[in-house]
Write an enzyme that holds these catalytic residues in place. Structure first.
Site, mmCIF file in Angstrom:
data_model
loop_
_atom_site.group_PDB
_atom_site.id
_atom_site.type_symbol
_atom_site.label_atom_id
_atom_site.label_comp_id
_atom_site.label_asym_id
_atom_site.label_seq_id
_atom_site.Cartn_x
_atom_site.Cartn_y
_atom_site.Cartn_z
ATOM 1 N N GLY A 96 107.660 2.795 50.927
ATOM 2 C CA GLY A 96 108.847 3.475 50.431
ATOM 3 C C GLY A 96 110.118 2.871 51.019
ATOM 4 O O GLY A 96 111.131 2.712 50.326
ATOM 5 N N THR A 97 110.063 2.527 52.287
ATOM 6 C CA THR A 97 111.219 1.919 52.947
ATOM 7 C C THR A 97 111.624 0.620 52.263
ATOM 8 O O THR A 97 112.808 0.377 52.015
ATOM 9 C CB THR A 97 110.886 1.653 54.436
ATOM 10 N N ASN A 125 113.107 15.020 53.013
ATOM 11 C CA ASN A 125 111.912 15.065 53.847
ATOM 12 C C ASN A 125 112.051 16.034 55.018
ATOM 13 O O ASN A 125 111.085 16.651 55.431
ATOM 14 C CB ASN A 125 111.559 13.668 54.356
ATOM 15 N N GLN A 147 109.501 11.519 48.977
ATOM 16 C CA GLN A 147 108.978 12.829 49.384
ATOM 17 C C GLN A 147 108.726 13.723 48.154
ATOM 18 O O GLN A 147 107.837 14.558 48.163
ATOM 19 C CB GLN A 147 109.978 13.489 50.333
ATOM 20 N N HIS A 185 101.768 6.918 50.704
ATOM 21 C CA HIS A 185 101.100 7.785 51.696
ATOM 22 C C HIS A 185 101.648 9.200 51.762
ATOM 23 O O HIS A 185 101.161 10.016 52.533
ATOM 24 C CB HIS A 185 101.104 7.131 53.082
ATOM 25 N N CYS A 191 110.162 9.608 62.683
ATOM 26 C CA CYS A 191 110.748 8.539 63.497
ATOM 27 C C CYS A 191 111.582 9.105 64.634
ATOM 28 O O CYS A 191 111.946 8.391 65.547
ATOM 29 C CB CYS A 191 111.641 7.651 62.638
HETATM 30 C C1 LIG Z 1 108.461 8.703 54.139
HETATM 31 C C2 LIG Z 1 109.773 8.507 53.473
HETATM 32 C C3 LIG Z 1 110.335 7.232 53.332
HETATM 33 C C4 LIG Z 1 109.695 6.000 53.901
HETATM 34 O O1 LIG Z 1 108.509 5.664 53.231
HETATM 35 P P1 LIG Z 1 107.437 4.687 53.960
HETATM 36 O O2 LIG Z 1 106.432 4.426 52.888
HETATM 37 O O3 LIG Z 1 106.907 5.470 55.113
HETATM 38 O O4 LIG Z 1 108.188 3.484 54.374
HETATM 39 C C5 LIG Z 1 111.536 7.121 52.671
HETATM 40 N N1 LIG Z 1 112.156 8.190 52.164
HETATM 41 C C6 LIG Z 1 111.654 9.440 52.284
HETATM 42 C C7 LIG Z 1 112.387 10.587 51.682
HETATM 43 C C8 LIG Z 1 110.440 9.641 52.943
HETATM 44 O O5 LIG Z 1 109.948 10.875 53.062
#
Ligand SMILES: *Cc1c(COP(=O)(O)O)cnc(C)c1O
Length: 384
Positions: free
Chosen positions: A69-70, A152, A180, A202, A326
């Protein structure tokens, strides 16, 4: 362990794992290879792309697979901002302080290192960006706006369709981080009207380390990972075939089972919120009371060290979070909680409880029996 942290991550669904396994040792070809083993892998990626596109109501050519997601957020912001500036000279980026760091830190770096201008959008007491707030901020020089679908840390759901409508009227790119949201909300890009949308596997019972970015046809995007021609020349690197297969199956299941999953968690969540606010003095719900993710409960407790509370809960067998995963070990209050207007004595005491498919009424009840005593203990330790 009583797991109440599904917003941080979820276990991989057994059906998802089954779909992934053949692509590790049996069909391990490189999707770019010409031979049959390569074609088999390419077909799996194509099929995954079609599955994702069916859930999003877009065409498969509008889906890029990424590593998380990042990365999707980074590609949307950087790729969208650079391409837009190259074609139109526009320099302003609009986003809010309630965004995940994958968005807010990226926007900050674009401003600090790459000559973009950054404006933080106002949020209301629930951490939501209103259409009025975006309407006030847009100007002729705006390149891109990014507003998350669901938060989130505090669960609030933003009015994405209305926000995207304002962006469209002003001809600016609109990105939403739906990482999320995708576990529980409709991610139909036609009704949402967004240009770019990030997803991460995930958070909806798929594997970690795989994500996707929806890119509306015709949207300019400068690749951030350069190399081979994979993913329509927009994201180089050999595709992670088993993870992409798992991502698509997890998203398909989330879509198919959305109503059942919501019906399972929402009453448990409502019970949790009601009991906590009633039994724990000086407690407040953070985020919107109704317009929030159905599995999400988040609070602040006055004069409590949130990290200490998490440790006490962990020792008692409960896995929760104080916001974004984090932030563990960070003594500064979360910017998300601070932006809601809470002073430090409240903001440091945040707690997030998020439910999922394996949550039971017994989990919730035993949590509710344990929490008040631990909050009291944390408050006493805080006074010393
Ligand atoms: C978890 C999350 C991310 C990051 O996603 P990853 O797959 O862990 O890098 C970005 N934005 C939101 C809103 C999230 O909940």
């Amino acid at each position: 362990m009583n797991y109440l942290d599904y917003a941080a991550t979820t276990p991989v669904d057994a059906r998802v794992l089954d779909a992934m396994l053949p692509y590790f040792r049996e069909f391990y070809g490189n999707p770019s290879s010409v031979h049959r083993l390569g074609q088999k892998a390419e077909a799996a990626v194509d099929e995954a792309r079609e599955k994702v596109a069916a859930v999003l109501h877009c065409s498969p050519g509008e889906i890029l697979f990424t590593s998380c997601g990042t990365e999707s957020d980074n590609l949307a912001l950087r790729g969208g901002a650079f391409a837009n500036r190259n074609s139109s000279g526009r320099k302003w980026i609009l986003t809010s302080k309630t965004e995940h760091h994958a968005v807010s830190k990226t926007a900050e770096q674009l401003a600090q290192e790459n000559g973009f201008l950054l404006e933080w959008l106002d949020v209301d007491e629930f951490g939501m960006v209103t259409p009025e707030s975006l309407g006030r901020a847009v100007c002729d020089d705006t390149a891109l706006a990014s507003v998350m679908y669901a938060n989130n840390e505090i669960g609030s759901i933003n009015p994405i369709a209305a926000l995207a409508g304002i962006a469209l009227k002003n001809k600016i790119l609109f990105h939403t981080d739906a990482v999320q949201a995708a576990a529980y909300l409709d991610v139909n890009v036609e009704t949402l009207g967004v240009d770019l949308m990030s997803l991460g596997g995930h958070k909806f019972y798929g594997p970690k380390g795989v994500g996707a970015l929806y890119v509306r046809k015709g949207t300019g995007l400068l690749p951030q990972m350069t190399g081979g021609g994979q993913e329509f020349n927009l994201r180089a690197g050999t595709q992670n075939v088993p993870y992409i297969v798992g991502f698509a199956e997890a998203l398909r299941l989330a879509h198919m089972e959305r109503e059942n999953r919501t019906a399972h968690v929402q009453p448990l969540r409502d019970h949790l919120i009601g009991e906590i606010l009633e039994t724990i003095p000086d407690s407040r719900l953070t985020g919107h009371p109704q317009k929030r993710l159905p599995n999400h409960a988040s609070f602040v407790f006055k004069d409590v060290d949130g990290n200490l509370l998490l440790q006490l809960l962990d020792a008692a067998g409960f896995a929760c979070s104080s916001g974004s995963a984090c932030k563990t070990g960070n003594p500064e209050p979360s910017e998300v909680i601070t932006s809601l207007g809470y002073s430090r004595d409240w903001a440091l005491g945040s707690l997030r409880i998020t439910l999922g498919v394996d949550s039971t009424p017994q989990h919730v009840d035993s949590f509710l029996q344990t929490l008040p005593g631990l909050v009291e203990k944390a408050r006493k330790l805080n006074q010393k």
